[in-house]
Enzyme design. Structure first.
Site, mmCIF file in Angstrom:
data_model
loop_
_atom_site.group_PDB
_atom_site.id
_atom_site.type_symbol
_atom_site.label_atom_id
_atom_site.label_comp_id
_atom_site.label_asym_id
_atom_site.label_seq_id
_atom_site.Cartn_x
_atom_site.Cartn_y
_atom_site.Cartn_z
ATOM 1 N N THR A 75 0.893 -1.153 0.000
ATOM 2 C CA THR A 75 0.000 0.000 0.000
ATOM 3 C C THR A 75 0.926 1.196 0.000
ATOM 4 O O THR A 75 1.345 1.663 1.035
ATOM 5 C CB THR A 75 -0.893 0.039 1.254
ATOM 6 O OG1 THR A 75 -0.067 -0.051 2.398
ATOM 7 C CG2 THR A 75 -1.878 -1.089 1.250
ATOM 8 N N GLY A 76 1.313 1.680 -1.190
ATOM 9 C CA GLY A 76 2.238 2.816 -1.336
ATOM 10 C C GLY A 76 1.878 3.888 -0.355
ATOM 11 O O GLY A 76 2.575 4.113 0.612
ATOM 12 N N THR A 77 0.847 4.535 -0.542
ATOM 13 C CA THR A 77 0.088 5.220 0.506
ATOM 14 C C THR A 77 0.446 6.588 0.992
ATOM 15 O O THR A 77 1.612 6.980 1.062
ATOM 16 C CB THR A 77 0.106 4.345 1.793
ATOM 17 O OG1 THR A 77 -0.532 3.148 1.497
ATOM 18 C CG2 THR A 77 -0.628 4.985 2.938
ATOM 19 N N THR A 78 -0.627 7.269 1.407
ATOM 20 C CA THR A 78 -0.464 8.407 2.295
ATOM 21 C C THR A 78 -1.465 8.205 3.414
ATOM 22 O O THR A 78 -2.645 7.999 3.164
ATOM 23 C CB THR A 78 -0.811 9.726 1.593
ATOM 24 O OG1 THR A 78 -0.127 9.791 0.364
ATOM 25 C CG2 THR A 78 -0.436 10.899 2.464
#
Lengths: 202, 217
Positions: free
Chosen positions: B17-20
């Site tokens: 989940t690359g994510t921010t």
């Protein structure tokens, strides 16, 4: 590695640089190095990446530009300066590791900002950021930039952005150098650490 | 056999989940936010994943890093918290939930690569946000995480003020997520927001076209 920031507005260009701590592994080799290089009377550039490569390139670029301006009998265009840097970066991309922000004023297009990236791409932008600290302020500059700011707004924008980046990037710090280039000339503004704006965590 | 095809890349790449992710506390509660992109290499394998996972009624965590690791930690802690709150006979503290997450993250730090931000509300301390990166445990007024967070450190440093209201916090979270999603290739999709206070736990989704717009070059 340091943080650079440059932006432009209808009347002029301000170029800011913050880091004065080039680092050899964990050793601070110098606390006072100027990253704003003057390529011509009203054209400056900020350097990012390997300092040695950047210095060699700007030295060559300065020479080319002064020769060019003698031949043309006119001060060089900002685009010409950026192009010279780009040629050097692109032709030698295997050996070099340096990027530049070129900013200045010329009679043809007024204030302009160009960025030459590591591989030798050249593009013109209303404002741009670069260097190791720049990743931390993409969000801030995207949110706060508006076109057609006044000189004071631009300066404050640059100082705020640099301060925030310096607060997060461990290899950026020290003093903020600004160079404001307008039709009339060039002005160098220095903002020492204790005069920088304070944000919530201080 | 070198000439044989090994299938599409995304089948063999790790799913992250690359994510921010972001969580912020205010007087009376917390607001958590996340994007919705799950990537395997260069492919987006889920564009609507909710990374805000409940650990208990009023305690949520935000997932980032390896999707499998993060989800597993959240599931285990969810179970452990159920047991714990049955044992003490009341709702668990946010700090307890964060400690359980930290215990797993620290003990298995070599094998796992996930960062969970734990946030919630309890009767004792009100709204709290804890970061558990790499196995530390620290309480903060707000925390950001995931690959997209690097791009918004400057923005959150500039915009955060003490004493914001719930609505201001929600706006802060949405703005931060939007800016990060537009710069980070591994973040994107929709924004999920969870607001927790004494009275309610509210989950919201903001679709891509309803996110705020900033100056785009």
């Amino acid at each position: 590695m340091e943080k650079h920031y440059a932006d432009s507005q209808t009347k002029g260009v301000s170029t800011g640089v913050s880091n004065l701590y080039p680092i050899l592994l964990e050793y601070v080799s110098s606390k006072t190095i100027n990253k704003l290089i003057q390529l011509h009377d009203q054209i400056f550039c900020c350097i990012a990446g390997s300092l040695a490569d950047a210095q060699a390139i700007t030295k060559a670029a300065k020479f080319h530009l002064s020769f060019h301006s003698v031949q043309m009998e006119n001060p060089p265009l900002v685009m010409a300066a950026a192009s010279v840097l780009k040629e050097l970066c692109y032709k030698n991309k295997e050996e070099l590791q340096a990027g530049f922000i070129t900013a200045g004023w010329d009679r043809k297009k007024g204030p302009q900002v160009y960025v030459v990236s590591l591989g030798g791409m050249l593009i013109s932008q209303p404002f741009t950021i670069a260097g190791s600290g720049s990743t931390f302020i993409y969000g801030y500059t995207d949110a706060k930039y508006k076109p057609n700011m006044t000189r004071e707004e631009c300066q404050q924008f640059a100082i705020n952005a640099l301060t925030l980046a310096m607060g997060r990037d461990n290899v950026s710090g020290g003093v903020v150098h600004l160079v404001v280039i307008t039709e009339k000339g060039v002005e160098h503004v220095v903002v020492p650490g204790d005069k920088l704006p304070k944000f919530h965590d201080e | 056999n070198m000439l044989e095809e090994s299938g599409p890349e995304w089948l063999s790449e790790e799913v992250k989940t690359g994510t921010t992710i972001i969580a912020i506390e205010y007087n009376g509660g917390v607001v958590l936010g996340s994007d919705s992109r799950v990537s395997a290499g260069a492919s987006v394998v889920n564009r609507v994943m909710n990374k805000l996972s409940p650990l208990h009624d009023k305690i949520y965590c935000a997932l980032s890093g390896s999707a499998a690791d993060a989800q597993t930690i959240a599931e285990i802690v969810n179970y452990q918290l159920d047991v714990h709150s049955a044992e003490i006979g009341e709702d668990p503290q946010v700090r307890s939930a964060a400690t359980l997450v930290k215990n797993i993250s620290y003990k298995y730090k070599e094998e796992l690569s996930a960062h969970l931000i734990v946030a919630g509300w309890d009767r004792r301390e009100g709204g709290q946000v804890f970061a558990t990166l790499n196995g530390l445990l620290t309480r903060q007024p707000f925390a950001v995480g995931g690959s997209g967070s690097s791009y918004v450190y400057g923005f959150v440093d500039a915009e955060y003020r003490k004493g914001m209201t719930k609505e201001e916090c929600q706006k802060f979270v949405v703005n931060t997520l939007t800016l990060a999603m537009s710069r980070d290739g591994s973040s994107g999709g929709v924004a999920y927001i969870v607001s927790i206070d004494e009275h309610s736990t509210e989950e919201k989704v903001i679709l891509g076209n309803k996110l705020p717009t900033f100056y785009d070059q």
